[in-house]
Design an enzyme around this catalytic site. Structure first.
Site, PDB file in Angstrom:
ATOM      1  N   ASP A   1       0.987  -1.204  -0.085  1.00 45.49           N
ATOM      2  CA  ASP A   1       0.144   0.207   0.026  1.00 45.49           C
ATOM      3  C   ASP A   1       0.970   1.365  -0.014  1.00 45.49           C
ATOM      4  O   ASP A   1       0.832   2.076   0.774  1.00 45.49           O
ATOM      5  CB  ASP A   1      -0.811  -0.029   1.298  1.00 45.49           C
ATOM      6  CG  ASP A   1      -0.147  -0.121   2.695  1.00 45.49           C
ATOM      7  OD1 ASP A   1      -0.953   0.581   3.646  1.00 45.49           O
ATOM      8  OD2 ASP A   1       0.900  -0.346   2.703  1.00 45.49           O
TER       9      ASP A   1
ATOM     10  N   GLU B   1      -1.427  -2.280  15.548  1.00 45.65           N
ATOM     11  CA  GLU B   1      -0.715  -2.043  14.501  1.00 45.65           C
ATOM     12  C   GLU B   1      -1.381  -1.661  13.068  1.00 45.65           C
ATOM     13  O   GLU B   1      -2.259  -2.188  13.217  1.00 45.65           O
ATOM     14  CB  GLU B   1       0.549  -2.899  14.263  1.00 45.65           C
ATOM     15  CG  GLU B   1       1.494  -2.521  13.177  1.00 45.65           C
ATOM     16  CD  GLU B   1       0.970  -3.038  11.583  1.00 45.65           C
ATOM     17  OE1 GLU B   1       0.070  -3.908  11.567  1.00 45.65           O
ATOM     18  OE2 GLU B   1       1.290  -2.298  10.641  1.00 45.65           O
TER      19      GLU B   1
ATOM     20  N   ASN C   1      -1.453  -2.156   9.692  1.00 42.14           N
ATOM     21  CA  ASN C   1      -1.905  -2.979   8.674  1.00 42.14           C
ATOM     22  C   ASN C   1      -2.822  -3.924   9.166  1.00 42.14           C
ATOM     23  O   ASN C   1      -3.729  -4.279   8.624  1.00 42.14           O
ATOM     24  CB  ASN C   1      -0.751  -3.753   8.059  1.00 42.14           C
ATOM     25  CG  ASN C   1       0.291  -2.822   7.270  1.00 42.14           C
ATOM     26  OD1 ASN C   1      -0.262  -2.028   6.862  1.00 42.14           O
ATOM     27  ND2 ASN C   1       1.634  -3.382   7.226  1.00 42.14           N
TER      28      ASN C   1
ATOM     29  N   ASP D   1       7.429   3.785   3.472  1.00 43.21           N
ATOM     30  CA  ASP D   1       8.377   2.653   3.633  1.00 43.21           C
ATOM     31  C   ASP D   1       8.166   1.485   2.604  1.00 43.21           C
ATOM     32  O   ASP D   1       9.100   0.771   2.488  1.00 43.21           O
ATOM     33  CB  ASP D   1       8.041   2.143   5.195  1.00 43.21           C
ATOM     34  CG  ASP D   1       6.673   2.002   5.596  1.00 43.21           C
ATOM     35  OD1 ASP D   1       5.938   2.404   5.003  1.00 43.21           O
ATOM     36  OD2 ASP D   1       6.545   0.933   6.540  1.00 43.21           O
ATOM     37  N   ASP D   2       7.023   1.392   2.164  1.00 45.33           N
ATOM     38  CA  ASP D   2       6.568   0.496   1.068  1.00 45.33           C
ATOM     39  C   ASP D   2       7.632   0.636  -0.032  1.00 45.33           C
ATOM     40  O   ASP D   2       8.405  -0.187  -0.591  1.00 45.33           O
ATOM     41  CB  ASP D   2       5.398   0.501   0.619  1.00 45.33           C
ATOM     42  CG  ASP D   2       4.413   0.010   1.692  1.00 45.33           C
ATOM     43  OD1 ASP D   2       4.356   1.155   2.336  1.00 45.33           O
ATOM     44  OD2 ASP D   2       3.577  -0.959   1.767  1.00 45.33           O
TER      45      ASP D   2
ATOM     46  N   HIS E   1       9.798   0.137   8.907  1.00 43.78           N
ATOM     47  CA  HIS E   1       8.919  -1.208   9.157  1.00 43.78           C
ATOM     48  C   HIS E   1       8.804  -2.250   7.853  1.00 43.78           C
ATOM     49  O   HIS E   1       9.101  -3.362   8.380  1.00 43.78           O
ATOM     50  CB  HIS E   1       7.154  -0.512   9.128  1.00 43.78           C
ATOM     51  CG  HIS E   1       7.136   0.362  10.143  1.00 43.78           C
ATOM     52  ND1 HIS E   1       7.167   0.090  11.501  1.00 43.78           N
ATOM     53  CD2 HIS E   1       6.884   1.736  10.341  1.00 43.78           C
ATOM     54  CE1 HIS E   1       6.911   1.118  12.327  1.00 43.78           C
ATOM     55  NE2 HIS E   1       6.485   2.092  11.724  1.00 43.78           N
ATOM     56  N   ASP E   2       8.277  -1.692   6.878  1.00 47.13           N
ATOM     57  CA  ASP E   2       8.065  -2.792   5.726  1.00 47.13           C
ATOM     58  C   ASP E   2       9.619  -3.163   5.425  1.00 47.13           C
ATOM     59  O   ASP E   2       9.604  -4.522   4.900  1.00 47.13           O
ATOM     60  CB  ASP E   2       7.624  -2.001   4.558  1.00 47.13           C
ATOM     61  CG  ASP E   2       6.121  -1.730   4.835  1.00 47.13           C
ATOM     62  OD1 ASP E   2       5.357  -0.714   4.394  1.00 47.13           O
ATOM     63  OD2 ASP E   2       5.501  -2.510   5.653  1.00 47.13           O
TER      64      ASP E   2
ATOM     65  N   ASN F   1       0.751   1.605  17.024  1.00 45.31           N
ATOM     66  CA  ASN F   1       0.829   2.824  16.235  1.00 45.31           C
ATOM     67  C   ASN F   1      -0.294   3.484  15.588  1.00 45.31           C
ATOM     68  O   ASN F   1      -0.401   4.462  15.214  1.00 45.31           O
ATOM     69  CB  ASN F   1       1.981   2.645  15.204  1.00 45.31           C
ATOM     70  CG  ASN F   1       1.622   1.667  14.207  1.00 45.31           C
ATOM     71  OD1 ASN F   1       0.538   1.099  14.244  1.00 45.31           O
ATOM     72  ND2 ASN F   1       2.367   1.705  13.107  1.00 45.31           N
TER      73      ASN F   1
HETATM   74  O1  RIB Z   1       2.379  -0.036  10.795  1.00 44.50           O
HETATM   75  C1  RIB Z   1       3.423   0.229   9.672  1.00 44.50           C
HETATM   76  C2  RIB Z   1       2.794  -0.248   8.578  1.00 44.50           C
HETATM   77  O2  RIB Z   1       1.566   0.437   8.278  1.00 44.50           O
HETATM   78  C3  RIB Z   1       3.733  -0.186   7.187  1.00 44.50           C
HETATM   79  O3  RIB Z   1       3.420  -0.980   6.370  1.00 44.50           O
HETATM   80  C4  RIB Z   1       3.214   1.013   6.839  1.00 44.50           C
HETATM   81  O4  RIB Z   1       3.625   1.213   5.360  1.00 44.50           O
HETATM   82  C5  RIB Z   1       1.871   0.932   7.106  1.00 44.50           C
HETATM   83  O5  RIB Z   1       1.078   0.720   5.978  1.00 44.50           O
HETATM   84 CA    CA Z   2       2.909  -0.746   4.250  1.00 40.92          CA
END
Ligand code: RIB
Ligand code: CA
Length: 317
Positions: free
Chosen positions: A11, A167, A169, A15-16, A242-243, A161
């Protein structure tokens, strides 16, 4: 050793984007395709971003299949602009992509690819699990065809978060996560417990920008809002990879502290919806359904990420 063939469900999201670049920079990995899902931004923006990042990185040969625009049951969050900017790529301005998505829906594409080459390709899910859950429901045979499913998601001992407990996702589509966690696919979960120990700092970004390159400029511009968000709300100068950390399962598994546990997700609809929890005391006497990364040598991973970005910058100069 031949490279590990992977498909990334994503998505994008800043960070993707770094994950795609890390995959393209790593000889241990062969990036086969991207499938897009709504999450950080709308499906349309996520798909546009996936196409434009591949073009920027000279990887237009990699197919992109568009997936689900809504979670299975809950309404979309679609307001991660504070973290990912209104475009989903922070302050980076990539041109409108010439590349187009393939006709096949992401769910059908995942089914086709995994059934065509059983146990050959791994799936990396770095957004909400909507596409993955629907693929499992539409064609249960993919459960034994996917070599491994690596998920960025969850908060086991860590706080959340997107809510105090959950979290993003997993919280964005907890019902999809429930389907995936119960599927029997070999899963490795990379939760906030590990990813928050992998902080890319402003000094790291400046180090990358010592060389004038469009990739370094993209990373700086894409991470600008993300860095500011962390400084304002999390109180530190840096942002969590993260990713990208999911790829450590291939390029540096020795950095991860992985444990086998039975992990569930709360879908009860209350304040803890989307919370992931491990049955550490084996109270339910159920076999482990995944490996979980509960710790990582974070700075070493960040140094590896920077080294790979420097080599990608050299390659694309
Ligand atoms: O919590 C971090 C995740 O949520 C990562 O994949 C970031 O891209 C968001 O999608
Ligand atoms: Ca992501």
């Amino acid at each position: 050793m031949p490279p590990r063939r992977i498909i990334i469900d994503t998505d994008p999201g800043v960070d993707d984007a770094l994950t795609f670049l890390l995959a393209l920079a790593s000889p241990e990995i062969q990036l086969e395709a991207l499938t897009t899902v709504q999450g950080n931004v709308t499906l349309e923006k996520a798909t546009r971003n996936a196409l434009s990042i591949l073009e920027m990185a000279n990887a237009s040969h990699i197919p992109v299949a568009q997936g689900c625009s809504h979670p299975l049951l809950k309404s979309p969050h679609n307001s991660s602009e504070a973290v990912h900017g209104s475009s989903g790529l922070g302050q980076a301005n990539l041109p409108e992509p010439k590349l187009k998505v393939i006709e096949t829906h992401a769910v059908d594409y995942l089914i086709e690819r995994f059934l065509a080459e059983p146990d050959e390709i791994s799936l990396f899910a770095i957004g909400p699990l909507t596409n993955v859950a629907l693929a499992i429901r539409k064609e249960p045979r993919i459960v034994t065809a996917i070599r491994e499913l690596v998920i960025m998601g969850g908060a086991i001992r860590s706080g959340g978060n997107i809510s105090p407990l959950a979290e993003f996702n997993i919280h964005e589509d907890p019902h999809a996560a429930h389907v995936v966690f119960q599927s029997g696919i070999p899963i490795t979960l990379i939760p906030l417990d590990a990813t928050y120990k992998c902080l890319l700092t402003p000094a790291d970004i400046e180090r990358l920008n010592k060389v004038d390159s469009h990739i370094a400029r993209f990373i700086r511009d894409a991470m600008a809002d993300y860095m500011a968000f962390y400084q304002q709300y999390e109180g530190f100068a840096g942002c969590a990879l993260h990713d990208p950390l999911t790829l450590a399962t291939i390029i540096a598994p020795e950095l991860l502290k992985l444990e086998e546990h039975y992990v569930s997700v709360d879908i009860s609809g209350g304040v803890s919806t989307g919370k992931t929890f491990a049955d550490f005391m084996k109270v339910w006497k159920k076999p482990a359904n995944m490996r979980v990364a509960l710790d990582v040598r974070g700075r070493e991973f960040v140094e590896l990420f920077i080294a790979r970005m420097e080599s990608l910058i050299q390659k694309l100069q």
